[in-house]
Scaffold this active site. Structure first.
Site, short mmCIF file in Angstrom:
data_model
loop_
_atom_site.label_atom_id
_atom_site.label_comp_id
_atom_site.label_asym_id
_atom_site.label_seq_id
_atom_site.Cartn_x
_atom_site.Cartn_y
_atom_site.Cartn_z
CE LYS B 79 -4.07 1.85 2.45
NZ LYS B 79 -4.97 1.67 3.60
CB SER B 154 -8.33 3.31 2.46
OG SER B 154 -7.50 2.74 3.46
CB SER B 178 -8.51 0.57 5.54
OG SER B 178 -9.27 1.75 5.45
#
Ligand SMILES: [Zn+2]
Lengths: 471, 471
Positions: B79, B154, B178
């Site tokens: 990420k 996310s 997330s």
């Protein structure tokens, strides 16, 4: 007359190896932006780790100043934007500081109480080059450990503030936790001053910043008291503001008016746990505290019969005390040592801008020198002349005396000869002396000394001269 | 997903010389080049670095090498809020466009030490604020199962990259759900570990109190294998716990499991409900289901937003355009901040910064934040009391099935995507989301297994049991 009330907020820079929340070198005078890392530069993802040594130093100061140690204290964030603040917040302590309370005695009857001592991190240093529009930022200072010491608003004069700061500086230098040098920014002091007519309600306080010496702290307080008095006499309100001290103009100037905008949005620092102090850490801090100035002061008076003035002077700086203590080892002549330190050594220190251990005259040297005087090997005058030679050559006093033939003349026959010669050379003075002008003795003594090139033993010379003049 | 994509099958192919690490990488690179232009899982593919790394593995790969390096040759999607030295780390924000990481996050260091490499940086909602990856400043990521749907968020890029077969496993971050929510939307396994079990050092902070790095994989084993490699105490993260994988408590015999009494009243999608019932039914054949109330469920959402937005407003203060990132010069430093931040942050980020700043302001004297921390304690206590009675709980990861782009316009609607993932985040307990079943559109429902702090070994076993029993 209204009563002035003064509170002080002092920041001291701690002498740790590394910064408060990262392992960057904490040093002064390195090229700009060489001691930096993602943590102290506020890079994304970097996290703080508290410096244990800084915590120990906070405990030492807290104990030395009789404060109450909080076994669990909190780190908080103080949020504001400024280019010298890399993260957009300063990590400090808000609701629970590591030390609550404490005091410093500024004389026998007066103590100044502290509100708190807490740990925080320093900001970067902004450098404005003269003649340039540019501002540079040196992040070497960002994240250095600071202790903030806050007094209660309980001082009432600029003199009290001055003594308080001297005492505080003395204690932190004894503890070895900071140089306390205000001119280098290692000690910073902000002042709050208010005037009031009543004893219970304080007047509107005004903050003064940008003070770079004890003298400017004291002068700004003096100035503020007069300024506020004038305002109030003229029925003008005191405005809640921060003022700055201008040394050149000898006055305080409005810096910014406080308003509701200054909202620091304090909240507990979520990247750190509460600061937990163990009993072991407290014990260790206690053990690390050396003899403090007040204790040393009493010891010098009781063990060595120094006067209060003398003890005060010797304890004014920790290295002076250490120097004295080393000199007196196996040489129990406190007054003699004191006299030499207070006259000769302090003079050299002032002239060379050195600390006592940097003068090049070690306690051993001084001890040896004083022994030479005591056993009549050299005169006090020769001893004084020897000091620069010791400083220049780094040799022992004994060696220099031997090399340069400075041994005192104690040979009676030789000295008698000199006295006879001096008297013969001054027939007129001799006559005047015999006619009652006894103060001429000094002149004869001086001339004899001169003849011996200062090496004559003054005691022996004195008695021979007296004997010769009787005739 | 085909089983040829798992760590163990890849390692089999390495051992049998069917594939080498660099052959695998070239295959994946080709696949990324063909398909990622429509999925947009990656913000940045580490092509050169991966090429170099995969060429350096000694050949042939042996059993001994795999014992020593359990992630040897395994490509990991990371990420974009996790720092990988020498690559861009933007947290999908314009304010960090082109920002080069100057250091490796602890998780990156650890996975590299186990033989893995970073194949690319995955897309996300800007600064991890969102539940659909639509709030990336660069482009939205599409769900590999059906490109008309969002991948959740996310960590949408990390979930999509694993689902699309661009990498074997991936790292995400989970503040309120997330990792687990996008895992459930993309039909992969996602783990949020115990708070403090995985170092946050090097992960761009959104909400320090709740942020945790989590892992994803196509199967339970892979996600746990990656977690096992990156977990454990890190002295660089003061909130990390002194716990290693080996120190985790061993699994004891299980009698029962917990289910939420109020679950029937929640507005659950029929397919989610069906899959949830299926799992409960399956587990009931071995363990006794016990129902619990989670009274704090409703206030968990508010608690989450107060804590997360408050901390975000402070954590994002460091993005001021002075030391790194988007730089905009104004006539004053204040104007420079305003310009950089106005241009650099997206709408959702600004919304949260404003909310957080307001919540922390003087007006409330930090009371909302303090109250939220108190509520967090209550949620934690309530969940802990449940785990005293049963070793783990089951609940859906998301109440709804994946949604299409632009389908959720009201921010509050979007916030409710995390309704069931927030409680465990607030309590700091681990949770693993497993994909169950498949509807006519090809989507699975995500079911979470939640356990007490440091029950990761137990969760692995239960998740695997469910995976094997139901798939
Ligand atoms: Zn640093």
């Amino acid at each position: 007359m209204r009563k002035p009330t003064i509170g002080l907020e002092i920041h001291i820079q701690l002498l740790t190896q590394t910064k408060m929340f990262c392992r960057c070198k904490a040093s002064f005078g390195d090229p700009p932006n060489t001691n930096i890392c993602p943590v102290c530069m506020g890079y994304p993802g970097a996290l703080p780790v508290p410096n244990k040594r800084a915590v120990e130093m906070a405990l030492m100061l807290g104990i030395a100043l009789n404060g109450s140690i909080q076994m669990v204290s909190d780190f908080s964030r103080k949020n504001y934007f400024y280019p010298d603040l890399p993260k957009g917040y300063q990590i400090t302590q808000d609701s629970i500081p590591i030390i609550k309370g404490g005091f410093i005695a500024i004389n026998k009857n007066r103590i100044i109480e502290l509100e708190r001592i807490h740990i925080e991190e320093d900001s970067a240093k902004m450098i404005h080059e003269t003649g340039s529009e540019e501002t540079y930022i040196d992040f070497n200072r960002a994240g250095l450990p600071l202790l903030e010491i806050v007094t209660l608003p309980c001082l009432h004069s600029h003199e009290e503030a001055g003594i308080f700061l001297e005492k505080l500086k003395q204690i932190i230098s004894y503890l070895g936790i900071s140089t306390g040098k205000m001119e280098e920014g290692a000690l910073r002091c902000d002042v709050n001053v208010s005037l009031s007519k009543s004893n219970t309600v304080l007047g509107q306080k005004v903050e003064v910043k940008n003070l770079n010496s004890f003298r400017s702290v004291m002068r700004s307080i003096q100035y503020e008291i007069l300024r506020q008095e004038d305002c109030l006499n003229a029925n003008q309100p005191i405005i809640a503001e921060t003022r700055t001290w201008s040394d050149e103009e000898s006055k305080t100037i409005t810096m910014r008016v406080k308003d509701s905008k200054s909202d620091y949005r304090y909240f507990p620092e979520p990247d750190l746990r509460s600061l937990v102090v163990s009993d072991d850490m407290v014990d260790q801090a206690k053990k690390a505290i050396p003899e403090l100035p007040q204790e040393a002061f009493h010891r010098l008076i009781t063990s060595f019969s120094l006067t209060e003035y003398e003890a005060q002077l010797i304890t004014s700086a920790p290295d002076l005390l250490r120097y004295f203590d080393q000199c007196i080892q196996d040489f129990p002549h406190p007054k003699l040592i004191f006299n030499w330190i207070s006259s000769e050594l302090l003079k050299i220190m002032n002239e060379t801008n050195c600390s006592v251990f940097e003068t090049g005259i070690s306690p051993k040297n001084l001890q040896e020198l004083l022994k030479l005087i005591q056993n009549d090997t050299i005169s006090g005058k020769i001893a004084k002349d020897l000091l620069p030679k010791i400083m220049d050559t780094g040799k022992n006093p004994c060696d220099i005396v031997n090399e340069q033939g400075l041994l005192q003349v104690t040979d009676d026959a030789l000295l008698k000869e000199i006295v006879t010669k001096v008297l013969l050379d001054h027939p007129k003075e001799l006559e005047r002396y015999h006619n009652g002008e006894e103060k001429l003795f000094g002149m004869f003594m001086g001339s004899c000394m001169k003849e011996t090139k200062g090496k004559g033993n003054p005691k022996i010379l004195n008695s021979i001269l007296r004997e010769a003049l009787k005739k | 997903m085909t089983t040829s994509n798992t760590i163990s099958s890849i390692h089999q192919q390495f051992l049998s010389n069917e594939k080498t690490p660099d052959f695998l990488f070239n295959e994946l690179l080709q696949s990324i080049q063909q398909k990622d232009s429509s999925i947009h899982a990656f913000l940045h593919v580490c092509e050169q670095e991966s090429k170099l790394t995969t060429k350096k593995y000694p050949l042939p790969v042996t059993k001994e090498m795999l014992d020593q390096y359990p992630l040897l040759g395994i490509p990991v999607g990371v990420k974009d809020n996790i720092n990988v030295q020498g690559t861009e780390t933007t947290a999908a924000s314009r304010i960090l466009k082109n920002h080069q990481s100057v250091y490796d996050a602890t998780v990156i260091e650890r996975m590299k030490n186990r033989g893995a490499y970073v194949i690319g940086k995955t897309n996300m909602d800007e600064f991890a604020m969102g539940s659909s990856t639509e709030f990336s400043a660069y482009f939205p990521t599409r769900n590999p199962i059906d490109l008309a749907y969002t991948p959740g968020g996310s960590s949408g890029g990390s979930a999509a990259a694993v689902k699309a077969g661009f990498c074997t496993v991936s790292l995400g971050s989970d503040t309120g759900g997330s990792v687990r929510q996008p895992a459930s939307f993309c039909g992969v396994v996602g783990i949020r570990p115990t708070y403090g079990f995985v170092s946050r050092y090097g992960m761009t902070s959104f909400c320090s109190t709740l942020d945790q790095i989590g892992t994803m994989g196509t199967c339970v084993n892979d996600a746990f294998q990656l977690l096992k490699s990156v977990c454990g105490y890190d002295e660089k993260d003061s909130t990390s716990e002194k716990m290693e994988w080996e120190d985790l408590p061993d699994v004891t015999p299980i009698q029962s499991f917990g289910i939420l009494a109020s679950i029937e009243r929640l507005n659950m999608d029929p397919f989610v409900k069906k899959m949830y019932d299926k799992v409960v039914h399956f587990l009931s054949s071995s363990y006794k289901p016990t129902t619990f109330d989670l009274n704090m469920l409703d206030c968990a959402m508010a608690t989450y937003h107060v804590i997360a937005d408050s901390e975000a407003s402070s954590n994002l203060s460091r993005f001021d355009g002075i030391r790194f990132g988007l730089q905009r010069m104004g006539t004053s430093s204040e104007e420079s901040y305003i310009r950089a931040r106005t241009e650099g942050f997206g709408t959702e980020v600004k919304r949260r910064i404003l909310l957080g700043t307001y919540i922390l302001s003087n007006e409330f004297a930090g009371n909302y934040y303090k109250q939220a921390l108190y509520a967090k304690d209550l949620v934690t206590q309530e969940m802990e009391s449940i785990f005293l009675q049963c070793p783990f709980m089951i609940m859906p990861t998301a109440l709804k099935m994946p949604f299409k782009f632009g389908e959720r316009k009201d921010p509050l609607d979007m916030y409710y995507s995390d309704y069931l993932t927030i409680p465990s985040a607030i309590a700091g307990v681990p949770s693993v989301s497993i994909p169950i079943g498949m509807n006519d559109k090809g989507f699975s429902a995500g079911i979470q297994v939640i356990g007490p702090r440091f029950s990761e070994k137990l969760l692995w076993r239960i998740a695997k049991y469910i995976e094997e029993g139901i798939s």
